[in-house]
Scaffold this active site. Structure first.
Site, PDB file in Angstrom:
ATOM      1  N   SER A  15       0.844  -1.198   0.000  1.00 27.68           N
ATOM      2  CA  SER A  15       0.000   0.000   0.000  1.00 27.68           C
ATOM      3  C   SER A  15       0.878   1.246   0.000  1.00 27.68           C
ATOM      4  O   SER A  15       2.089   1.176   0.241  1.00 27.68           O
ATOM      5  CB  SER A  15      -0.930   0.019   1.225  1.00 27.68           C
ATOM      6  N   LEU A  17       3.132   4.550  -0.326  1.00 32.32           N
ATOM      7  CA  LEU A  17       4.373   4.862  -1.029  1.00 32.32           C
ATOM      8  C   LEU A  17       5.135   3.593  -1.400  1.00 32.32           C
ATOM      9  O   LEU A  17       5.800   3.540  -2.439  1.00 32.32           O
ATOM     10  CB  LEU A  17       5.249   5.773  -0.160  1.00 32.32           C
ATOM     11  N   ASP A  36       4.681  -7.379   3.740  1.00 35.66           N
ATOM     12  CA  ASP A  36       3.594  -6.579   4.301  1.00 35.66           C
ATOM     13  C   ASP A  36       2.702  -7.476   5.152  1.00 35.66           C
ATOM     14  O   ASP A  36       2.666  -8.699   4.950  1.00 35.66           O
ATOM     15  CB  ASP A  36       2.775  -5.945   3.164  1.00 35.66           C
ATOM     16  N   ASP A  59       5.393  -9.304   9.601  1.00 30.54           N
ATOM     17  CA  ASP A  59       5.269  -8.340  10.684  1.00 30.54           C
ATOM     18  C   ASP A  59       6.671  -7.823  10.974  1.00 30.54           C
ATOM     19  O   ASP A  59       7.509  -8.562  11.511  1.00 30.54           O
ATOM     20  CB  ASP A  59       4.670  -9.018  11.917  1.00 30.54           C
ATOM     21  N   VAL A  60       6.953  -6.573  10.618  1.00 28.27           N
ATOM     22  CA  VAL A  60       8.317  -6.058  10.744  1.00 28.27           C
ATOM     23  C   VAL A  60       8.749  -5.864  12.195  1.00 28.27           C
ATOM     24  O   VAL A  60       9.934  -5.613  12.459  1.00 28.27           O
ATOM     25  CB  VAL A  60       8.513  -4.741   9.959  1.00 28.27           C
ATOM     26  N   TYR A 167       7.074   9.745  16.431  1.00 23.65           N
ATOM     27  CA  TYR A 167       7.250   9.722  14.981  1.00 23.65           C
ATOM     28  C   TYR A 167       8.499  10.499  14.564  1.00 23.65           C
ATOM     29  O   TYR A 167       9.334  10.003  13.792  1.00 23.65           O
ATOM     30  CB  TYR A 167       6.001  10.310  14.309  1.00 23.65           C
ATOM     31  N   LYS A 171      11.868   8.998  12.768  1.00 23.82           N
ATOM     32  CA  LYS A 171      12.282   9.465  11.445  1.00 23.82           C
ATOM     33  C   LYS A 171      13.586  10.262  11.505  1.00 23.82           C
ATOM     34  O   LYS A 171      14.380  10.255  10.555  1.00 23.82           O
ATOM     35  CB  LYS A 171      11.166  10.290  10.817  1.00 23.82           C
ATOM     36  N   PHE A 200       2.342  13.817   1.861  1.00 25.10           N
ATOM     37  CA  PHE A 200       2.072  12.963   0.706  1.00 25.10           C
ATOM     38  C   PHE A 200       0.740  12.252   0.889  1.00 25.10           C
ATOM     39  O   PHE A 200       0.320  11.992   2.018  1.00 25.10           O
ATOM     40  CB  PHE A 200       3.175  11.910   0.540  1.00 25.10           C
TER      41      PHE A 200
END
Length: 262
Positions: A15, A17, A36, A59-60, A167, A171, A200
């Site tokens: 999904s 980007l 994913d 599952d990351v 977040y 990042k 985005f």
């Protein structure tokens, strides 16, 4: 590095980007390993794009799950003989919240962990597990390149807004990690770059209220629109193909600088 006949490992590739990147690299001859959690979307994409794609439900935040996906990708590569060209950890989440709320209560630690485990720990885990399969590939001429790591940072790494503690921290860590990885992996002929998109169109921003969305649109410089998946995917492609892009976090934001208040 050429895209054609290389395998690209993309987490969050079902999904947003990540999916836009899957489509673009596939259109240019790449083989795509999609990692994913959304099996329904992943299976549909493979059915749509065909044999040059492979989906692994992943599952990351779970090392065993990531390890299984990497092992599956490596087994697929042994069949196709298309070595890994890039690892693109694009899975990411945002869960806004200040460290202390209006009732003087601290944010639940689980909420911070949720963001950091996906946006940072999951990125490091996928990269470290893929690297042994990149360092042993045949280098390409004329520079002896073996591959590239392309990570997803954010404008929040530069001008994080209120409520973005976890977040922005995750990042910002990706931004800081970029040069370190480039230096660590230089001897292996592997580059590292990160892309910092601003506002985005994505699953994450789709959850914003109309009020927040309109406020963000007011601070856009040019173009006067949110970025699209295709804009991001083009930058990923350029990072793959331009060997001189290394150790840098590239802002992809149309000159937008996020204000302290909306």
């Amino acid at each position: 590095m050429y895209i054609k006949d290389r395998t690209f490992v993309i987490s969050g590739g079902a999904s947003g980007l990540g999916l836009a990147t899957v489509r673009d690299l596939h259109a240019h001859g790449g083989y795509i390993s999609i990692l994913d959690l959304n099996a329904e979307n992943g299976d549909a994409i493979v059915e749509e794009l065909g044999s040059r794609t492979k989906f692994f439900e992943t599952d990351v935040t779970d090392t065993d799950s990531v390890q299984a996906a990497v092992a599956g990708t490596v087994a697929w590569i042994k069949e196709t003989h298309k070595p890994i060209g890039a690892v693109i950890p694009a899975a990411g989440v945002g869960s806004p919240g200040k460290l202390i709320d209006r009732h003087n209560e601290p944010i639940p630690l689980a909420q911070l962990d949720f963001v950091i485990n996906i946006n940072l720990r999951g990125v490091l885990d996928l990269i470290r597990l893929c690297l042994p399969h990149m360092t042993t590939t045949e280098p390409t001429e004329p520079d002896g390149e073996r591959g590239v790591i392309i990570m997803v940072s954010s404008s929040a790494a530069f001008d994080g807004q209120p409520g973005q503690a976890a977040y922005a921290a995750s990042k910002g860590a990706i931004r800081s990690l970029t040069l370190v990885l480039a230096r660590d992996l230089a001897q292996n002929g592997i580059r590292a770059v990160s892309i910092a998109p601003s506002y985005f169109e994505s699953n994450m921003t789709a959850q914003m209220s109309e009020k927040v969305r309109k406020s963000l649109e007011k601070v856009l410089e040019f173009p006067k629109r949110p970025g699209k998946g295709e804009d991001f995917a083009k930058m990923v492609r350029h990072c793959v193909e331009n060997v001189m892009l290394n150790g840098e976090c590239i802002r992809l934001d149309g000159a937008t600088r996020m204000p302290s208040k909306l």
